[in-house]
Design a protein around this motif. Structure first.
Motif, mmCIF file in Angstrom:
data_model
loop_
_atom_site.group_PDB
_atom_site.id
_atom_site.type_symbol
_atom_site.label_atom_id
_atom_site.label_comp_id
_atom_site.label_asym_id
_atom_site.label_seq_id
_atom_site.Cartn_x
_atom_site.Cartn_y
_atom_site.Cartn_z
ATOM 1 N N GLU A 152 0.668 -1.206 -0.055
ATOM 2 C CA GLU A 152 0.018 -0.052 -0.028
ATOM 3 C C GLU A 152 0.726 1.249 0.068
ATOM 4 O OE1 GLU A 152 -3.293 0.050 -0.324
ATOM 5 O OE2 GLU A 152 -3.417 -2.209 -0.291
ATOM 6 N N LEU A 153 1.998 1.421 0.704
ATOM 7 C CA LEU A 153 2.762 2.672 0.747
ATOM 8 C C LEU A 153 3.093 3.057 -0.457
ATOM 9 C CD1 LEU A 153 5.027 2.284 3.751
ATOM 10 C CD2 LEU A 153 3.388 3.989 3.576
ATOM 11 N N PRO A 154 3.526 2.169 -1.618
ATOM 12 C CA PRO A 154 3.981 2.887 -2.832
ATOM 13 C C PRO A 154 2.926 3.663 -3.512
ATOM 14 C CG PRO A 154 4.626 0.618 -2.841
ATOM 15 C CD PRO A 154 3.843 0.769 -1.645
ATOM 16 N N LEU A 208 14.023 1.865 2.853
ATOM 17 C CA LEU A 208 13.376 1.525 3.930
ATOM 18 C C LEU A 208 13.779 0.069 4.465
ATOM 19 C CD1 LEU A 208 11.153 2.516 6.068
ATOM 20 C CD2 LEU A 208 9.447 1.145 4.874
ATOM 21 N N PRO A 209 14.394 -0.097 5.672
ATOM 22 C CA PRO A 209 14.840 -1.604 5.865
ATOM 23 C C PRO A 209 13.406 -2.548 5.673
ATOM 24 C CG PRO A 209 15.579 -0.171 7.725
ATOM 25 C CD PRO A 209 14.417 0.797 6.712
ATOM 26 N N GLY A 210 14.008 -3.843 4.953
ATOM 27 C CA GLY A 210 13.014 -4.879 4.880
ATOM 28 C C GLY A 210 12.018 -4.489 3.701
ATOM 29 N N TYR A 211 12.053 -3.220 3.041
ATOM 30 C CA TYR A 211 10.924 -3.136 2.170
ATOM 31 C C TYR A 211 11.322 -3.845 0.734
ATOM 32 C CZ TYR A 211 8.376 -1.186 -1.780
ATOM 33 O OH TYR A 211 7.785 -0.810 -2.736
ATOM 34 N N LYS A 212 10.450 -4.301 0.134
ATOM 35 C CA LYS A 212 10.449 -4.752 -1.086
ATOM 36 C C LYS A 212 9.021 -4.742 -1.855
ATOM 37 C CE LYS A 212 9.740 -10.086 -0.073
ATOM 38 N NZ LYS A 212 10.354 -11.101 -0.339
ATOM 39 N N PRO A 213 9.178 -4.567 -3.424
ATOM 40 C CA PRO A 213 7.676 -4.484 -3.817
ATOM 41 C C PRO A 213 6.804 -5.735 -3.568
ATOM 42 C CG PRO A 213 9.752 -3.920 -5.390
ATOM 43 C CD PRO A 213 10.175 -4.433 -4.263
ATOM 44 N N ASP A 266 -5.613 7.211 4.857
ATOM 45 C CA ASP A 266 -5.590 8.232 5.989
ATOM 46 C C ASP A 266 -4.470 8.921 6.378
ATOM 47 O OD1 ASP A 266 -8.536 7.851 5.516
ATOM 48 O OD2 ASP A 266 -8.948 6.881 7.447
ATOM 49 N N TRP A 267 -3.532 8.342 6.751
ATOM 50 C CA TRP A 267 -2.256 8.741 7.142
ATOM 51 C C TRP A 267 -1.732 9.511 6.217
ATOM 52 C CZ3 TRP A 267 2.339 7.401 4.717
ATOM 53 C CH2 TRP A 267 3.589 7.940 5.106
ATOM 54 N N ALA A 268 -1.732 9.144 4.757
ATOM 55 C CA ALA A 268 -1.190 9.939 3.692
ATOM 56 C C ALA A 268 -1.981 11.250 3.643
ATOM 57 C CB ALA A 268 -1.052 9.224 2.347
ATOM 58 N N ASN A 269 -3.161 11.216 3.995
ATOM 59 C CA ASN A 269 -3.887 12.440 3.393
ATOM 60 C C ASN A 269 -4.107 13.241 4.583
ATOM 61 O OD1 ASN A 269 -4.740 11.678 0.941
ATOM 62 N ND2 ASN A 269 -6.284 10.327 1.591
ATOM 63 N N ASP A 270 -3.360 12.930 5.731
ATOM 64 C CA ASP A 270 -3.390 13.689 6.907
ATOM 65 C C ASP A 270 -2.710 14.899 6.676
ATOM 66 O OD1 ASP A 270 -3.352 14.867 9.248
ATOM 67 O OD2 ASP A 270 -3.019 12.941 10.526
ATOM 68 N N SER A 271 -3.242 16.016 7.223
ATOM 69 C CA SER A 271 -2.539 17.349 7.038
ATOM 70 C C SER A 271 -1.228 17.412 7.949
ATOM 71 C CB SER A 271 -3.596 18.795 7.653
ATOM 72 O OG SER A 271 -4.010 18.467 8.815
ATOM 73 N N SER A 272 -1.366 16.725 9.082
ATOM 74 C CA SER A 272 -0.003 16.759 9.958
ATOM 75 C C SER A 272 1.194 15.956 8.994
ATOM 76 C CB SER A 272 -0.232 15.835 11.149
ATOM 77 O OG SER A 272 -0.571 14.428 10.921
ATOM 78 N N PRO A 273 2.521 16.330 9.422
ATOM 79 C CA PRO A 273 3.571 15.548 8.869
ATOM 80 C C PRO A 273 3.549 14.211 8.774
ATOM 81 C CG PRO A 273 4.504 17.633 10.630
ATOM 82 C CD PRO A 273 2.967 17.184 10.687
ATOM 83 N N HIS A 274 4.035 13.511 7.522
ATOM 84 C CA HIS A 274 3.918 12.188 7.530
ATOM 85 C C HIS A 274 4.947 11.590 8.296
ATOM 86 C CE1 HIS A 274 1.338 13.130 3.566
ATOM 87 N NE2 HIS A 274 0.588 13.233 4.806
ATOM 88 N N ASN A 275 4.865 11.105 9.292
ATOM 89 C CA ASN A 275 5.743 10.463 10.018
ATOM 90 C C ASN A 275 5.611 8.705 9.730
ATOM 91 O OD1 ASN A 275 7.482 9.225 11.978
ATOM 92 N ND2 ASN A 275 7.101 11.013 13.597
ATOM 93 N N LEU A 276 6.688 8.183 9.344
ATOM 94 C CA LEU A 276 6.421 6.727 9.158
ATOM 95 C C LEU A 276 6.569 5.853 10.312
ATOM 96 C CD1 LEU A 276 8.655 5.899 5.690
ATOM 97 C CD2 LEU A 276 6.182 5.590 6.215
ATOM 98 N N ASN A 277 7.477 6.365 11.319
ATOM 99 C CA ASN A 277 7.344 5.764 12.418
ATOM 100 C C ASN A 277 6.184 5.564 13.227
ATOM 101 O OD1 ASN A 277 9.983 4.961 12.360
ATOM 102 N ND2 ASN A 277 10.854 6.826 13.166
#
Length: 546
Positions: free
Chosen positions: A127-129, A138-143, A220-231
């Protein structure tokens, strides 16, 4: 205190409690179900200990009051602290401890977390891409594809439903009545729809609901107006993962009382993260790094010898029985193979948890009977003077399907598709004898035991071309559309259905998305196609035929 630290493993049905002591915590389970009822936290006090805090499970599986639970706990502590409780059972206790110490013990939270972590991580990677770039760092990320997520779903459902003999523990809990009901309740499946389903199906559908929820959280995280914090995103997904593990272990009413899947929204995250912070000093286990746990390797291609043996035994012990829906003298055949003869779009084998059972050939000639064929199954040579022949020169690209649709177009109104919904097309194929063709999606995908062929259309083609294509891909049939039928809204799509007639093809050639093709008398459609989404289509078909 020494006796409490020894724990207790029951050796007969009269012993209703299972105890083990770990990290200064006494865990007390009901032995018959495996459900945890108490946790007692001790502090060292000289040669003994002092109980400082207790958690009591007053969830829906407990029928008493708080006072009842408290008095029972005091009795348990008093009894299992005594020598009397341990003298007769030491040998069985040691034997059971050895079993619990073996790898892949499903009563261990760490084993459950290792089992489910890859599923959560794959959903995140899928979903993240859609919203982020530069994820390769990102550690551990793969398509990751939908098929990858689906295979991880299948892995978890197979292990927890007992299909992998290398995993063991909590067998009395891992049943339809135990874990199955907990999944239906907490992951909010339809209790009426899944009341008679097996545990594998319930788990698979519950996990699919988790996938949808995580995808919504990320959007919803991506559309949030606050800074996008992956952690922050990973932290919240980790809480959802812990919730899922607690449901599997039967401890959800202890750690997540009155919580269900719909509570996990990005807007609602502070409720859970604040609770985590408040209980940080009382953590029973060390919090895992999301990336670390998500990289736990799982052998997805492991072939279970238990599954092979079970299939052999079922083949040997299977008995013929009468089907109320068919004639009394009809022979009931064996179910089809456990693996679909055609691979999915990514070249992976499609395992069928519950293969469909075909009907005998005479049912195809009886307009009052339901007829069923499985992939590559036997068929009569023709029906109503139309042969059942494989469509060897079927189109292989979008342009080919479009050209085919343009040969016999049907009039239709404009598609008033609601904003945000994908356009899709379906087809209702009516046989000359009045019966209607349907398909059984592989592994009841989407909750459909049977439905009409349907699918989304591709840009550059028409809905009519999509309907003709889906008839072939899902039912193996070549059809000619005869008229527009009905438009039906669904959760994510807006589907146009057409009536059609069969002109050739062979239903045994169905693609991997179907595990059977059915021919059903029109008046029995509501009996067989029971999903609520098909109700308006059935109504339109019956009105058209009348």
């Amino acid at each position: 205190m020494r006796n409490l630290q020894r724990g207790f493993i029951p050796s007969c049905e009269d012993e209703r409690w299972f105890l083990y002591f770990e990290d200064n915590i006494l865990h007390i389970h009901r032995s018959w179900t495996g459900i945890k009822m108490y946790e007692v936290v001790f502090d060292e006090d000289g040669d003994g200990g002092v109980a400082r805090r207790v958690r009591i499970n007053l969830g829906p599986d407990y029928g008493g009051t708080r006072d009842d639970a408290w008095n029972t706990l005091l009795d348990l502590l008093n009894y299992y602290a005594s020598d009397e409780a341990h003298q007769p059972h030491e040998s069985s206790f040691v034997a059971a401890l050895k079993e619990a110490a073996q790898p892949n013990y499903l009563g261990s939270p760490s084993v459950i977390m290792e089992l489910i972590a890859p599923y959560f991580w794959r959903i995140v990677c899928k979903e993240l891409p859609k919203y982020c770039s530069g994820l390769d760092a990102l550690p551990g990320y793969k398509p990751t594809s939908f098929s990858d997520v689906l295979s991880a779903n299948e892995r978890i459902a197979s292990v927890l439903s007992g299909a992998d003999e290398s995993f063991h523990g909590l067998e009395a809990w891992r049943t339809e009545q135990g874990l199955g009901k907990a999944v239906i309740r907490t992951l909010e499946l339809d209790p009426d729809w899944y009341a008679d389903e097996n545990l594998h199906c319930i788990l698979s559908e519950g996990l699919a609901g988790l996938s949808t929820t995580i995808a919504k959280i990320i959007a919803d995280w991506a559309n949030d107006s606050s800074p996008h914090n992956l952690n922050a995103l990973f932290e919240f997904v980790a809480v959802l993962r812990e919730f899922t593990a607690s449901v599997i272990l039967g401890t959800h009413t202890l750690y997540f009382p009155d919580v269900t899947l719909s509570d996990f929204t990005w807007a609602n995250r502070s409720r859970f993260l604040q609770q985590e912070e408040e209980e940080a000093g009382n953590q029973l286990e060390t919090e895992e790094n999301p990336e670390d746990s998500d990289e736990v390797p799982v052998d997805e291609n492991q072939q279970s010898r238990f599954e092979e043996l079970l299939r052999e035994l079922e083949a040997l012990d299977a008995e013929l029985e009468e089907d109320d829906a068919l004639e009394d003298e009809e022979e009931i055949l064996q179910p089809g193979p456990p693996v679909h003869p055609r691979r999915d779009d990514n070249g992976n084998p499609v395992k069928l948890a519950h293969p469909s059972t075909p009907t005998t050939l005479w049912t195809w000639q009886d307009p009052e009977s339901i007829a069923i064929v499985i992939p590559d199954g036997p068929m009569p040579s023709e029906l109503a003077a139309i042969p059942f022949d494989s469509w060897v020169d079927a189109p292989t690209d979008h342009a080919g399907w479009q050209r085919l649709a343009e040969q016999h177009p049907v009039e239709e109104p404009d598609l008033n598709r609601p904003k945000g919904k994908k356009a899709a097309a379906g087809v209702v194929i009516v046989e000359d004898d009045g019966r209607v063709w349907a398909v059984a999606p592989s592994n009841a995908y989407g909750g459909y035991q049977a439905t009409f062929p349907k699918g989304t259309y591709s840009p550059g083609t028409s809905l009519q071309a999509a309907a003709i294509r889906e008839a072939y891909e899902e039912a193996g049939l070549r059809v000619q559309l005869t008229r527009f039928l009905v438009d039906v809204p669904r959760s994510t799509s807006y589907t146009r259905y057409y009536l059609a007639r069969r002109i050739s093809g062979h239903p045994g050639d169905m693609g991997w998305e179907s595990q059977a093709v059915l021919l059903i008398p029109a008046d029995r459609l509501p009996e067989i196609l029971t999903h609520k989404n098909d109700a308006p289509i059935i109504k339109a078909v019956q009105e058209a035929l009348s």
